[in-house]
Write a protein that holds these residues in place. Structure first.
Motif, short mmCIF file in Angstrom:
data_model
loop_
_atom_site.label_atom_id
_atom_site.label_comp_id
_atom_site.label_asym_id
_atom_site.label_seq_id
_atom_site.Cartn_x
_atom_site.Cartn_y
_atom_site.Cartn_z
N ALA A 2 0.83 -1.20 0.00
CA ALA A 2 0.00 0.00 0.00
C ALA A 2 0.87 1.25 0.00
O ALA A 2 0.57 2.23 -0.66
CB ALA A 2 -0.95 0.00 1.20
N GLU A 6 0.84 4.31 -2.74
CA GLU A 6 0.69 5.71 -2.33
C GLU A 6 1.85 6.55 -2.86
O GLU A 6 1.65 7.66 -3.35
CB GLU A 6 0.61 5.83 -0.82
CG GLU A 6 -0.69 5.31 -0.23
CD GLU A 6 -0.67 5.25 1.28
OE1 GLU A 6 0.27 5.78 1.91
OE2 GLU A 6 -1.60 4.66 1.84
N ASN A 7 3.07 6.02 -2.75
CA ASN A 7 4.24 6.74 -3.26
C ASN A 7 4.15 6.95 -4.76
O ASN A 7 4.49 8.03 -5.26
CB ASN A 7 5.53 6.01 -2.91
CG ASN A 7 5.92 6.20 -1.47
OD1 ASN A 7 5.46 7.10 -0.80
ND2 ASN A 7 6.78 5.32 -0.98
N GLN A 9 1.45 7.20 -6.49
CA GLN A 9 0.43 8.23 -6.74
C GLN A 9 1.00 9.62 -6.46
O GLN A 9 0.74 10.56 -7.22
CB GLN A 9 -0.80 7.97 -5.88
CG GLN A 9 -1.58 6.75 -6.32
CD GLN A 9 -2.70 6.39 -5.36
OE1 GLN A 9 -2.67 6.71 -4.18
NE2 GLN A 9 -3.70 5.69 -5.89
#
Length: 105
Positions: A2, A6-7, A9
């Motif tokens: 996850a 996130e990184n 994105q």
């Protein structure tokens, strides 16, 4: 996993917002060349808004790093940072050029 998503994105946000900021700054110069300083100012503001969005995302990553949640530095991340620095520099230069065109009106 996850965290990696996130990184990715955040990194894509940096690239997109950096590119949009540079494009808006370029549009500001083009408007100033035509003597349309209302449009030039609007485009500079738009560039600032894109840079602000990118800066917020970047700050979130820096906060995570400061909290001990280290991120692997990838070529894509370096590319994103490069986009940001170029966009910031281009925005600063665009502001100066708009002012220069304005002073010669």
């Amino acid at each position: 996993m996850a965290g990696e998503l996130e990184n990715q994105q955040v990194i894509m946000g940096l690239i997109i917002n950096g590119g949009n900021a540079k494009s808006s700054a370029f549009s500001a110069i083009q408007a100033a060349k035509k003597g349309d300083f209302l449009e030039a100012n609007a485009k500079l503001k738009e560039a600032d808004d894109f840079l602000s969005e990118a800066h917020n995302a970047q700050t979130a990553m820096l906060t995570q790093e400061a909290q001990g949640n280290h991120t692997n530095v990838t070529l894509l991340m370096v590319h994103a940072q490069d986009h940001m620095m170029n966009a910031i520099t281009f925005r600063d230069l665009a502001g100066e050029l708009v002012d220069l065109y304005r002073s010669h009106q």
